[in-house]
Design a protein around this motif. Structure first.
Motif, PDB file in Angstrom:
ATOM      1  N   GLU A   1      12.022 -33.104 -11.704  1.00 61.30           N
ATOM      2  CA  GLU A   1      12.665 -34.077 -10.516  1.00 61.30           C
ATOM      3  C   GLU A   1      12.669 -35.759 -10.072  1.00 61.30           C
ATOM      4  O   GLU A   1      13.847 -36.249  -9.987  1.00 61.30           O
ATOM      5  N   GLU A   2      11.134 -35.584 -10.756  1.00 62.82           N
ATOM      6  CA  GLU A   2      10.844 -37.308 -10.477  1.00 62.82           C
ATOM      7  C   GLU A   2      11.619 -37.633 -11.474  1.00 62.82           C
ATOM      8  O   GLU A   2      12.484 -39.225 -11.327  1.00 62.82           O
ATOM      9  N   GLU A   3      11.896 -37.825 -12.908  1.00 61.73           N
ATOM     10  CA  GLU A   3      12.953 -38.467 -13.360  1.00 61.73           C
ATOM     11  C   GLU A   3      14.233 -38.350 -13.365  1.00 61.73           C
ATOM     12  O   GLU A   3      14.519 -39.384 -13.526  1.00 61.73           O
ATOM     13  N   ASN A   4      14.711 -37.451 -12.625  1.00 59.42           N
ATOM     14  CA  ASN A   4      16.249 -37.511 -12.437  1.00 59.42           C
ATOM     15  C   ASN A   4      16.180 -38.109 -11.049  1.00 59.42           C
ATOM     16  O   ASN A   4      16.970 -39.642 -10.824  1.00 59.42           O
ATOM     17  N   GLU A   5      15.448 -38.724 -10.030  1.00 61.65           N
ATOM     18  CA  GLU A   5      15.048 -39.413  -8.783  1.00 61.65           C
ATOM     19  C   GLU A   5      14.878 -41.211 -10.052  1.00 61.65           C
ATOM     20  O   GLU A   5      15.417 -42.415  -9.646  1.00 61.65           O
ATOM     21  N   ILE A   6      14.078 -40.984 -10.810  1.00 65.01           N
ATOM     22  CA  ILE A   6      13.640 -42.256 -11.639  1.00 65.01           C
ATOM     23  C   ILE A   6      15.584 -42.972 -12.325  1.00 65.01           C
ATOM     24  O   ILE A   6      15.618 -43.937 -11.848  1.00 65.01           O
ATOM     25  N   LEU A   7      16.024 -41.771 -12.889  1.00 66.79           N
ATOM     26  CA  LEU A   7      16.852 -42.167 -13.925  1.00 66.79           C
ATOM     27  C   LEU A   7      18.266 -42.758 -12.601  1.00 66.79           C
ATOM     28  O   LEU A   7      19.013 -43.584 -12.419  1.00 66.79           O
TER      29      LEU A   7
END
Length: 326
Positions: A183-189
């Motif tokens: 979820e954190e990766e998706n937000e960053i991307l």
């Protein structure tokens, strides 16, 4: 017999009296209740009401019919103090035969809520503005989600996030769950895609200045700028015969294409350069280029196998052909 039939019968017997039970002051004349004439002014009506209200107020008047009299006075005042309701009442007095119309005028004013038109307009504009902003954000989010679903763009965003140190390669040392990390990766991307994606046209990021409320507020400013721009255009290019600049050339090309600014911005740089190279701001050049582009498109379609199949289908079994085949 129904109530309307009874009322019609009473009207015919008593000479079609204008006073109807249940409407306005009932069988009493509102002017007589307030002891004023029909041509009395608002001031005279208010003055008479205050005098009678003090006289027949339940706290002062001890007669048996005091409360009933006070209610009758208040009702007559409510009818005669407003121009619209007084006009309807006078219409009934002058046109006692128009029974249905009098009922309609009375109940229309009773039932229909008194709402300031300004409030209605303000609420309508506010609702439209909210819907606009919501739809624009939905389109923008749809575009961002579509970009993130494309593998090459997602990998590019991952590379940029890793090079900037936003995403760590050593995920095994992270004590969080896989779902939290993902979820954190998706937000960053998503943030990287939003910062670097060139989204134009109807899917571009919405601006608060584009909603209807703001547009109405700054409309005079747009009008003023347009007048200044138009006068400047006439002076520079019609009178002084100066050469067009890059902005003026693109404006004329967009005008020939008959597209909005957002649609024109959505064109690729290569497409825009074709129009510039062919000097398409001159209408005759634009017309010739348009014919050439249409001819190229027709040739591409003619060599396209799927389009050939479609043409054969339309020729043999299209909507304009009658056949006995199942």
């Amino acid at each position: 017999m129904g109530p309307i039939v009874v009322l019609l019968a009473l009207c015919s017997i008593r000479g079609c009296e204008a006073l109807i039970e249940g409407l306005y002051c009932g069988k009493e004349n509102c002017y007589d209740v307030l002891n004023v004439s029909r041509d009395a002014t608002k001031g005279e009506i208010s003055k008479s009401y205050r005098r009678l209200a003090r006289l027949y107020h339940p706290d002062k008047y001890k007669g048996k019919d005091g409360e009933k009299k006070f209610i009758s006075i208040s009702n007559a005042y409510e009818i005669l103090k407003e121009d619209d309701s007084r006009q309807d009442y006078d219409y009934m007095l002058d046109n006692p035969d128009e029974l249905y119309r009098n009922y309609y005028r009375y109940y229309r004013r009773k039932v229909v809520p008194k709402v300031d038109p300004k409030i209605v307009v303000a609420v309508t504009i506010s609702v439209i503005s909210l819907i606009q902003y919501y739809v624009w954000w939905a389109r923008y989010n749809e575009a961002i989600n579509s970009i993130m679903m494309v593998p090459k763009y997602r990998l590019k965003a991952m590379e940029m996030a890793t090079s900037q140190g936003l995403i760590s390669k050593q995920k095994k040392k992270d004590k969080r769950s896989k779902d939290e990390i993902k979820e954190e990766e998706n937000e960053i991307l998503r943030k990287i895609v939003e910062e670097n994606a060139d989204i134009r046209g109807v899917y571009c990021k919405p601006l608060i200045t584009d909603v209807l409320w703001i547009q109405i507020f700054i409309f005079p400013y747009y009008i003023f700028n347009y007048i200044v721009w138009y006068l400047r255009w006439i002076w520079k290019f019609n009178i002084k015969r100066e050469e067009y600049g890059d902005d003026e050339k693109q404006y004329l090309i967009r005008k020939h294409l008959r597209v909005s600014q957002g649609q024109f911005d959505a064109l690729t740089d290569e497409q825009k350069q074709v129009y510039i190279d062919r000097e398409a701001w001159v209408f005759q050049n634009f017309k010739e280029l348009k014919e050439e582009l249409m001819e190229e498109e027709r040739k591409k379609l003619a060599n396209n196998s799927k389009y050939k199949m479609y043409r054969r289908f339309m020729k043999n079994k299209g909507v304009s052909r009658m056949t006995f085949e199942d």
